[in-house]
Design a protein around this motif. Sequence first.
Motif, PDB file in Angstrom:
ATOM      1  N   PHE A   7      49.148  48.548  41.280  1.00 35.71           N
ATOM      2  CA  PHE A   7      48.948  48.912  42.696  1.00 35.71           C
ATOM      3  C   PHE A   7      49.522  47.810  43.574  1.00 35.71           C
ATOM      4  O   PHE A   7      49.756  46.684  43.122  1.00 35.71           O
ATOM      5  N   HIS A   8      49.741  48.161  44.830  1.00 41.54           N
ATOM      6  CA  HIS A   8      50.401  47.280  45.795  1.00 41.54           C
ATOM      7  C   HIS A   8      49.673  47.445  47.118  1.00 41.54           C
ATOM      8  O   HIS A   8      49.841  48.453  47.801  1.00 41.54           O
ATOM      9  N   ASP A   9      48.821  46.485  47.473  1.00 47.16           N
ATOM     10  CA  ASP A   9      47.962  46.608  48.645  1.00 47.16           C
ATOM     11  C   ASP A   9      48.280  45.535  49.676  1.00 47.16           C
ATOM     12  O   ASP A   9      48.568  44.387  49.311  1.00 47.16           O
ATOM     13  N   VAL A  11      47.360  42.623  52.139  1.00 54.19           N
ATOM     14  CA  VAL A  11      46.254  41.668  52.110  1.00 54.19           C
ATOM     15  C   VAL A  11      46.314  40.699  53.286  1.00 54.19           C
ATOM     16  O   VAL A  11      45.311  40.433  53.936  1.00 54.19           O
ATOM     17  N   ALA A  84      40.412  41.516  47.957  1.00 50.67           N
ATOM     18  CA  ALA A  84      41.339  42.615  47.687  1.00 50.67           C
ATOM     19  C   ALA A  84      41.155  43.154  46.269  1.00 50.67           C
ATOM     20  O   ALA A  84      41.124  44.377  46.046  1.00 50.67           O
ATOM     21  N   LEU A  85      41.050  42.265  45.294  1.00 50.73           N
ATOM     22  CA  LEU A  85      40.915  42.706  43.912  1.00 50.73           C
ATOM     23  C   LEU A  85      39.574  43.406  43.691  1.00 50.73           C
ATOM     24  O   LEU A  85      39.507  44.452  43.032  1.00 50.73           O
ATOM     25  N   ARG A  86      38.510  42.838  44.239  1.00 48.93           N
ATOM     26  CA  ARG A  86      37.197  43.476  44.089  1.00 48.93           C
ATOM     27  C   ARG A  86      37.185  44.850  44.751  1.00 48.93           C
ATOM     28  O   ARG A  86      36.625  45.810  44.209  1.00 48.93           O
ATOM     29  N   GLY A  87      37.831  44.940  45.905  1.00 50.48           N
ATOM     30  CA  GLY A  87      37.831  46.204  46.618  1.00 50.48           C
ATOM     31  C   GLY A  87      38.596  47.291  45.894  1.00 50.48           C
ATOM     32  O   GLY A  87      38.180  48.455  45.893  1.00 50.48           O
ATOM     33  N   HIS A  88      39.721  46.938  45.296  1.00 45.85           N
ATOM     34  CA  HIS A  88      40.536  47.961  44.625  1.00 45.85           C
ATOM     35  C   HIS A  88      40.011  48.271  43.223  1.00 45.85           C
ATOM     36  O   HIS A  88      39.921  49.441  42.835  1.00 45.85           O
ATOM     37  N   LEU A  89      39.650  47.248  42.468  1.00 47.18           N
ATOM     38  CA  LEU A  89      39.227  47.457  41.089  1.00 47.18           C
ATOM     39  C   LEU A  89      37.797  47.968  40.990  1.00 47.18           C
ATOM     40  O   LEU A  89      37.412  48.549  39.969  1.00 47.18           O
ATOM     41  N   ARG A  90      36.993  47.705  42.043  1.00 48.35           N
ATOM     42  CA  ARG A  90      35.576  48.091  42.029  1.00 48.35           C
ATOM     43  C   ARG A  90      34.844  47.444  40.859  1.00 48.35           C
ATOM     44  O   ARG A  90      33.979  48.046  40.226  1.00 48.35           O
TER      45      ARG A  90
END
Length: 249
Positions: A7-9, A11, A84-90
Amino acid sequence: MSRVQEFHDPVLSPAQCDDIVQRLLDVEAFWLPRHRDFPFYTLGATNYYDIVANPARPYRRLARQYNPFLLENFAEVYDALLTALRGHLRQTVGFYPGAALPGFHIFAAHPAFEASDRHDLTHEEWFRRRDADGFPGNPIHVDTAHLAIGLPAAPTISFTLAIAMPQGGAGMKIWPLTAEHMQRIDEGGKLQLLRRTASRCVAYRTGGLFVHSGDFFHQARGLPFHEQQYRITLQGHGAWLDGQWQLFW
């Protein structure tokens, strides 16, 4: 756990990136030179220079020296990365104790950095030639950083947070091949197979975080070769251990 899908978010904002670049330039005295001929540096310890093919193995010492420095000077970058990582990976994400924090790759401009197939080589060959005079090798590789720092086999992620890109852009070239495809193939054969196989390029966006599994062969693209340009990224890896992602470099 199944392989993480890339993924590419977004930040960081352009203004935040400009500020980070200026602060990195302010601490240039602390950059670690990684080639005697070319302007390539890291800010922070990294497994592939400070453990692999390095008899001195200064990784732990450099991590102890640089981790507090990085957190003191770039705390908001690490906060943004974790968020960012916590938000996307849950999932729970933290830094692996005792390992080097994700750190900065810094390429200043040099004519030899202009893209050329002559610079392509496998990781194994790159480790043998990385300090060679006048050779800016660009390895095509899969990521095994967790094994280099002594972690067990585990699901992994690798990530790049783009801070500054050269005028022509930068990104990552990715092949649909994993280490399993290369079993029982010698180094020359690996490179031939990669050259015969169609690849794709992911274009980085300034302030964007690109995350992938690290399992597929890939290569950095877009090194700066015009004067007064930089390619600056925050780089790191993660391993799934004890029910969470543990980050390091």
